[in-house]
Design an enzyme around this catalytic site. Structure first.
Site, PDB file in Angstrom:
ATOM      1  N   SER A 274       0.799  -1.231   0.000  1.00  0.00           N
ATOM      2  CA  SER A 274       0.000   0.000   0.000  1.00  0.00           C
ATOM      3  C   SER A 274       0.827   1.273   0.000  1.00  0.00           C
ATOM      4  O   SER A 274       0.314   2.341  -0.308  1.00  0.00           O
ATOM      5  CB  SER A 274      -0.927   0.016   1.225  1.00  0.00           C
ATOM      6  OG  SER A 274      -0.171  -0.080   2.421  1.00  0.00           O
TER       7      SER A 274
ATOM      8  N   HIS B  17      -0.774   5.035   6.907  1.00  0.00           N
ATOM      9  CA  HIS B  17       0.006   5.567   5.791  1.00  0.00           C
ATOM     10  C   HIS B  17       0.248   7.071   5.957  1.00  0.00           C
ATOM     11  O   HIS B  17      -0.604   7.772   6.506  1.00  0.00           O
ATOM     12  CB  HIS B  17      -0.736   5.334   4.469  1.00  0.00           C
ATOM     13  CG  HIS B  17      -1.203   3.931   4.290  1.00  0.00           C
ATOM     14  ND1 HIS B  17      -2.487   3.516   4.638  1.00  0.00           N
ATOM     15  CD2 HIS B  17      -0.565   2.834   3.822  1.00  0.00           C
ATOM     16  CE1 HIS B  17      -2.615   2.227   4.374  1.00  0.00           C
ATOM     17  NE2 HIS B  17      -1.471   1.791   3.892  1.00  0.00           N
TER      18      HIS B  17
ATOM     19  N   ASP C 126      -3.978   8.213   7.650  1.00  0.00           N
ATOM     20  CA  ASP C 126      -5.052   7.376   8.190  1.00  0.00           C
ATOM     21  C   ASP C 126      -4.596   6.498   9.355  1.00  0.00           C
ATOM     22  O   ASP C 126      -5.274   5.545   9.712  1.00  0.00           O
ATOM     23  CB  ASP C 126      -5.644   6.499   7.084  1.00  0.00           C
ATOM     24  CG  ASP C 126      -4.602   5.624   6.401  1.00  0.00           C
ATOM     25  OD1 ASP C 126      -3.435   5.636   6.854  1.00  0.00           O
ATOM     26  OD2 ASP C 126      -4.934   4.930   5.419  1.00  0.00           O
TER      27      ASP C 126
END
Length: 377
Positions: A48, A352, A349
């Protein structure tokens, strides 16, 4: 006169300090541009930290597939796990290359362009069947690193006539193998494994990364960057999950020392693996990407870079507890608020970084790796 000298002395000191911060400044991305390398394509593998849209094509209902993700730059969710651009986006910009399309985007599937992004959020370095053998479940994605490498193989067979043609095409490309491996440890830690047990997983993770680098080299990769892991003990998700009243567990920046030491251990072992790869492939340039110190450079100089020092460990998009993060109410879920100015936050968040943090980290990284890439000016 004394006051004037004092002011002048302070200005000199401040100027010297900002020169030390030069790798983090916005202009550095131009002053030390990757364009000198004349890359015409970039190929990204990872999770991610670098996924530009593969995961949402596997999971269209993911929270990352809707706002507020993407709100800052794109004004729309693209599948990037942040409010805007990622480090790979800034690396592409510095190389003069368009943003990398996700491999699973059907609109660009047969388009050669300037590379591909094979990264998938939630991906592990270890093969998808290995975690099951160690009683670790993975519910995010089955597109582990070896699956991404298979995608690359399919893609290369599509754009190359033969092995020589591939080698010719890839000699001016940059390969980013990672960051990858963080999720192998994440899933284990969040399912109750101890740090000591997770350390025992490192050799298997590193072998998967080494095999991946060897495989891209077999296709003709001439320059490969292999990033390490972040200091995860500074991230809200870890600070929340492993919160403790034991002050000795934290460093002077209130990061969890044990978890950061795990990242350091992984990174030190990765550097040794890279040395082995260099010996095995003397004609290929293989560079360590120091994500750990890129993050720490931003974190330790946060106030000078415009971040809100009172919220360094708080999520911009999140709610709950000391760090504005909850495992049960994550960013993108109904009712979860977003901070007024994401540019003042390092964490987006809780898992990240924000676009602004990524930008500074990318600048630091580009400045750090450029001499090692040995690009001819």
């Amino acid at each position: 006169m004394a006051n004037t000298k004092a002011v002048f002395s302070s200005l000199i000191t401040l100027s010297a300090f900002f020169l030390l911060l030069l790798p983090q400044c916005i202009d550095c991305i131009h002053a030390h541009s990757l364009e000198v390398c004349k890359f015409d394509a970039i190929y990204q593998f990872g999770d991610s930290i670098s996924d530009t849209g593969n995961w949402i094509r596997e999971n269209p209902d993911s929270p990352v597939s809707r706002l507020p993700y993407g709100q800052t730059f794109f004004k729309n969710a693209t599948g990037r796990c942040s409010n805007g651009l990622l480090m790979i986006d800034y690396i592409a910009q510095a190389a003069g290359i368009p943003f990398l399309p996700p491999y699973l985007d059907q609109d660009t599937l047969n388009f050669c362009g300037h590379g591909k992004n094979f990264a998938v959020a939630g991906s592990t370095a270890s093969p998808k069947n290995l975690p099951a053998k160690t009683n670790i479940s993975i519910s995010v994605t089955r597109s582990s690193l070896n699956v991404q490498l298979d995608w690359m193989s399919t893609y290369m067979n599509r754009i190359c006539h033969n092995a020589d043609d591939c080698a010719e095409k890839l000699k001016t490309a940059l390969f980013m193998v990672g960051e990858i491996g963080g999720n192998d440890y994440n899933f284990a830690l969040f399912q109750g494994k101890t740090v000591e047990e997770v350390r025992d997983m490192v050799p298997e993770v590193l072998q998967a990364i080494k095999d991946a680098v060897t495989r891209v080299i077999s296709y003709g990769a001439a320059r490969v960057v292999v990033p390490g892991n972040f200091p995860i003990g500074c991230f809200p998700i870890y600070l929340t999950t492993f919160n403790t009243n034991n002050s000795a567990a934290y460093d002077e920046f209130h990061c969890l020392k044990g978890l950061n030491n795990l990242s350091i251990y992984h990174n030190d072992q990765l550097k040794e693996a890279i040395e082995d790869l260099r010996k095995e492939n003397p004609k290929v340039i293989i560079v360590y990407g120091d994500y750990y110190n890129a993050f720490e450079s931003v974190y330790h100089h946060a106030s000078f870079l415009g971040f809100d020092t009172a919220s360094l460990q708080k999520s911009c998009c999140g709610v709950g507890g000391d760090y504005d993060f909850s495992m049960t109410q994550k960013c993108g879920d109904p009712g979860v608020p977003v901070c007024r100015n994401p540019h003042e936050r390092i964490s987006w968040d809780g898992i990240h970084p924000t676009q602004k943090a990524y930008q500074y980290m990318a600048n630091w990284l580009i400045h750090d790796i450029l001499p090692e890439l040995h690009c001819k000016v």
